[in-house]
Design a protein around this motif. Sequence first.
Motif, mmCIF file in Angstrom:
data_model
loop_
_atom_site.group_PDB
_atom_site.id
_atom_site.type_symbol
_atom_site.label_atom_id
_atom_site.label_comp_id
_atom_site.label_asym_id
_atom_site.label_seq_id
_atom_site.Cartn_x
_atom_site.Cartn_y
_atom_site.Cartn_z
ATOM 1 N N ALA A 256 0.848 -1.183 0.000
ATOM 2 C CA ALA A 256 0.000 0.000 0.000
ATOM 3 C C ALA A 256 0.887 1.238 0.000
ATOM 4 O O ALA A 256 1.973 1.253 0.583
ATOM 5 C CB ALA A 256 -0.905 -0.002 1.226
ATOM 6 N N LYS A 257 0.416 2.288 -0.661
ATOM 7 C CA LYS A 257 1.118 3.569 -0.637
ATOM 8 C C LYS A 257 0.597 4.342 0.574
ATOM 9 O O LYS A 257 -0.578 4.704 0.641
ATOM 10 C CB LYS A 257 0.878 4.327 -1.934
ATOM 11 C CG LYS A 257 1.458 3.636 -3.163
ATOM 12 C CD LYS A 257 1.139 4.409 -4.438
ATOM 13 C CE LYS A 257 1.819 3.771 -5.643
ATOM 14 N NZ LYS A 257 1.341 2.396 -5.912
ATOM 15 N N VAL A 258 1.492 4.573 1.528
ATOM 16 C CA VAL A 258 1.099 5.169 2.802
ATOM 17 C C VAL A 258 1.552 6.628 2.842
ATOM 18 O O VAL A 258 2.702 6.942 2.511
ATOM 19 C CB VAL A 258 1.701 4.390 3.992
ATOM 20 C CG1 VAL A 258 1.210 4.969 5.304
ATOM 21 C CG2 VAL A 258 1.347 2.917 3.892
ATOM 22 N N SER A 259 0.648 7.503 3.251
ATOM 23 C CA SER A 259 0.981 8.918 3.336
ATOM 24 C C SER A 259 0.563 9.466 4.697
ATOM 25 O O SER A 259 -0.328 8.938 5.364
ATOM 26 C CB SER A 259 0.312 9.700 2.210
ATOM 27 O OG SER A 259 -1.080 9.426 2.153
ATOM 28 N N LEU A 260 1.207 10.565 5.089
ATOM 29 C CA LEU A 260 0.984 11.199 6.387
ATOM 30 C C LEU A 260 0.183 12.483 6.193
ATOM 31 O O LEU A 260 0.499 13.308 5.317
ATOM 32 C CB LEU A 260 2.326 11.520 7.046
ATOM 33 C CG LEU A 260 2.291 12.306 8.363
ATOM 34 C CD1 LEU A 260 1.582 11.513 9.454
ATOM 35 C CD2 LEU A 260 3.712 12.664 8.789
ATOM 36 N N HIS A 261 -0.838 12.673 7.041
ATOM 37 C CA HIS A 261 -1.717 13.834 6.911
ATOM 38 C C HIS A 261 -1.962 14.465 8.280
ATOM 39 O O HIS A 261 -1.879 13.796 9.310
ATOM 40 C CB HIS A 261 -3.048 13.421 6.279
ATOM 41 C CG HIS A 261 -2.885 12.789 4.929
ATOM 42 N ND1 HIS A 261 -3.019 13.481 3.751
ATOM 43 C CD2 HIS A 261 -2.566 11.511 4.592
ATOM 44 C CE1 HIS A 261 -2.804 12.668 2.736
ATOM 45 N NE2 HIS A 261 -2.522 11.466 3.219
ATOM 46 N N LEU A 262 -2.305 15.729 8.241
ATOM 47 C CA LEU A 262 -2.607 16.482 9.455
ATOM 48 C C LEU A 262 -3.962 17.165 9.295
ATOM 49 O O LEU A 262 -4.185 17.907 8.325
ATOM 50 C CB LEU A 262 -1.526 17.532 9.713
ATOM 51 C CG LEU A 262 -1.707 18.399 10.957
ATOM 52 C CD1 LEU A 262 -1.515 17.575 12.225
ATOM 53 C CD2 LEU A 262 -0.742 19.580 10.935
ATOM 54 N N PHE A 263 -4.861 16.906 10.239
ATOM 55 C CA PHE A 263 -6.174 17.557 10.219
ATOM 56 C C PHE A 263 -6.222 18.606 11.307
ATOM 57 O O PHE A 263 -5.856 18.355 12.458
ATOM 58 C CB PHE A 263 -7.292 16.539 10.437
ATOM 59 C CG PHE A 263 -8.671 17.136 10.425
ATOM 60 C CD1 PHE A 263 -9.266 17.514 9.234
ATOM 61 C CD2 PHE A 263 -9.367 17.361 11.613
ATOM 62 C CE1 PHE A 263 -10.533 18.083 9.212
ATOM 63 C CE2 PHE A 263 -10.637 17.924 11.609
ATOM 64 C CZ PHE A 263 -11.222 18.291 10.401
ATOM 65 N N ASP A 264 -6.679 19.820 10.934
ATOM 66 C CA ASP A 264 -6.821 20.925 11.878
ATOM 67 C C ASP A 264 -8.307 21.156 12.135
ATOM 68 O O ASP A 264 -9.072 21.453 11.209
ATOM 69 C CB ASP A 264 -6.180 22.186 11.304
ATOM 70 C CG ASP A 264 -6.296 23.364 12.252
ATOM 71 O OD1 ASP A 264 -5.514 23.409 13.213
ATOM 72 O OD2 ASP A 264 -7.193 24.210 12.035
ATOM 73 N N PHE A 265 -8.730 21.032 13.389
ATOM 74 C CA PHE A 265 -10.147 21.142 13.718
ATOM 75 C C PHE A 265 -10.652 22.578 13.591
ATOM 76 O O PHE A 265 -11.794 22.807 13.163
ATOM 77 C CB PHE A 265 -10.402 20.614 15.136
ATOM 78 C CG PHE A 265 -10.459 19.115 15.214
ATOM 79 C CD1 PHE A 265 -11.664 18.439 15.098
ATOM 80 C CD2 PHE A 265 -9.302 18.366 15.388
ATOM 81 C CE1 PHE A 265 -11.723 17.055 15.158
ATOM 82 C CE2 PHE A 265 -9.344 16.988 15.448
ATOM 83 C CZ PHE A 265 -10.557 16.319 15.338
ATOM 84 N N GLU A 266 -9.813 23.544 13.961
ATOM 85 C CA GLU A 266 -10.266 24.932 13.906
ATOM 86 C C GLU A 266 -10.491 25.384 12.462
ATOM 87 O O GLU A 266 -11.459 26.074 12.150
ATOM 88 C CB GLU A 266 -9.257 25.841 14.607
ATOM 89 C CG GLU A 266 -9.189 25.596 16.117
ATOM 90 C CD GLU A 266 -8.191 26.505 16.806
ATOM 91 O OE1 GLU A 266 -7.469 27.245 16.093
ATOM 92 O OE2 GLU A 266 -8.127 26.481 18.048
ATOM 93 N N GLY A 267 -9.608 24.973 11.566
ATOM 94 C CA GLY A 267 -9.751 25.356 10.168
ATOM 95 C C GLY A 267 -10.506 24.337 9.341
ATOM 96 O O GLY A 267 -10.747 24.561 8.152
ATOM 97 N N ASN A 268 -10.845 23.178 9.962
ATOM 98 C CA ASN A 268 -11.534 22.097 9.254
ATOM 99 C C ASN A 268 -10.810 21.764 7.949
ATOM 100 O O ASN A 268 -11.430 21.625 6.883
ATOM 101 C CB ASN A 268 -12.995 22.473 8.976
ATOM 102 C CG ASN A 268 -13.817 21.260 8.553
ATOM 103 O OD1 ASN A 268 -13.535 20.139 8.971
ATOM 104 N ND2 ASN A 268 -14.816 21.489 7.724
#
Length: 729
Positions: A256-268
């Motif tokens: 699988a091609k694995v990537s890293l992500h960041l979610f910001d709740f304030e900016g959705n």
Amino acid sequence: MKSSRAFIYFLYVFLTYSSTLLYAQNKEITLEEIWGGEFSQERMQSLQSLKDGKSYIVQDYDAASQDMKVEIYSYKTGEKTGTLVSSKSILGLDMFQTFQLSTDETQLILGTEVESIFRRSSQGIYYVYDLSSKSLSKIDEGKIQSPTFSPKGGKVAYVKNNNIYSYFISTGETTQITSDGKKNEVINGVTDWVYEEEFAFVRAFEWSPNGNQMAFLRFDESEVAEFSMDLYGTYGQSLYPSQDVFKYPKAGEDNAKVSLHLFDFEGNSTSKIDLGEYEYLPRLKWTADENLFSVQSLNRYQNELKVYLVDTKTNEAKLTLTEKDTAYVDVTNDLTFLNNNSFIWTSEKDGWKHIYHYAQDGSLINQVTSGAWEVTKFYGFDDRSGRIYFQSTENGSVNRDVYSVLANAKNKLRLTTKTGTNRADFSADFTYFVNTFTNTATPAVYTLHKASNGEILREIKDNKALLNTLEAYNLSDKELSTIEVNGNELNMWMIKPPNFNPENEYPILMFQYSGPGSQSVSNSFFGTNDYWYQMLAQQGYIVACVDGRGTGYKGRDFKKVTQKELGKYELEDQISAAKLLGEKPFINKDRIGIWGWSYGGFMSSNAIFQANDVFKAAIAVAPVTSWRFYDTVYTERYMTTPQENAAGYDENSPITHVDEFNSGNYLLVHGSADDNVHVQNTMQLIEALVQANKQFEWRIYPDKNHGIYGGNTRLHLYTLMTNFIKEKL
């Protein structure tokens, strides 16, 4: 006349009592007793320390009242001091199976209808229960995975249908964080099969310390080949089998091609983090800094591990530490950030696994432990005392002791005193630890200690009841020793018949696992198989186990010598050990057998095929028969890819050596629903044996996984193996 009658009566009573006592001390173990739980040890329930460090909680089910509880106990006294939650007191919930406590210990996530997916993963219906208001709220109407409180307890993140969601407890509202999840194509927030199995984690998202951000992994497995298993079910359930289809990357194939992500709740908003070139992302962990988290990456060879620190204000990933090895680098859970964001790390770079202290920028502050022994468990760092707690083999590779040492490597203390296997469970503030001690003659003894100096405060459980039960049986000692094989001192245990006579000759059954970094010879009490070995010993067999090259806890070079040739040196050592044992006057060299499960089945198959002149009989349960059939992460870690190392794969495959096998004493066993070592391994070997016209015995257990258990399955399997040994050996 009266005195004569009295004497006769006394003699009768004495002889009757003596024969009864003799019989009671010479009972023989049966398979029904082993698999019926007759010899189960009394264990401490899994405990969780409360943050005050003075109390712990355990889950307990009262069968009489059908009440599931989480009880509170005092470390110091062992007395119950209260009940955290009881299913009988929760309005709207009859029962729960699992619980998770929020960081501030005011709320619980309670799991119901929980069912396993693979080895570590599960899904279920989950609720949030507020301990103060006694309110209960369902997180989602459907079954979900990995529900986890945010650090401040206001939200719960979870995965459903391969997407991440966040549930806001106060409002009951749900935010969908990802939307592209799809079975067998894209996974967000939990790991795929191979990460779960080989990197040993399932939840692939991490909350920031204040809960405003979340780092997560995304798996694009659309290019990964599918594996399918037929499930036959119970008679009368269905006319047609069902099919389990899942992604399984075999050696040399696409991951699988694995990537890293960041979610910001304030900016959705969601951002992708650029990490450059890598194959795997096996660990995520937030630091003490709200805007700084760590991620570890590996190349496909797994011989270069990088630690990055990601600044969430800029989304920039800074390379902090690089760990290299000519063979491979182990992934651990030992990375620990201190309050100043310096960190604790473990490494084999000096030839033995030891603890290191690094600054935030990756510069080495100091090596904390050193010597020709290994750190086997990192327990944690106490920021009040500055002490690091760990377990190691300093007292011998078959033993384990618990130690503490200052972070500057000074004032090391041994906290356990008995020679054997010691394992610690520390309170949250490192005031206490519960030690579990065992050796070859002692089942688990649980004691409470001061973490500061190891002083024992009280005994908790001792398993004397089991020892009393075992007194009635004619058992043998489990003897630990070493044997010199191919220039190495190898650890060995041996169980001899209770009435052993060195003037007699005995057949011998050798057990081994032999996998990289494993250990089958340790100073610990009987496991379930040991009772089977005792039963075989009572029937006139010697049973022995030798940990050969490639196994663990004797240094980096001893473990990694098998690189690119799994099965070669391990087999050489088992053959040489068998020959040496066969030279002993009390062992019949013409009656040597060998058995193993999984990697051990791979080994026992190779042994009987390639060394018929040494081994008379072999049993292989759930064996790998070609590493070409096994997964990328495990296999390529030790073998690289089959495209690069075809000879290493094929020359050590049992399938390659069927022509060398003299037909006969070989038993091959597998579960048809083994998602780990696929039954394909056994079917391919069967076909090779058939086409070579080699006679053997085999057994398939329908719908059983790699563990081959459930109902009477284990009893049936061990009856099969016992009968095979008695007939062939």
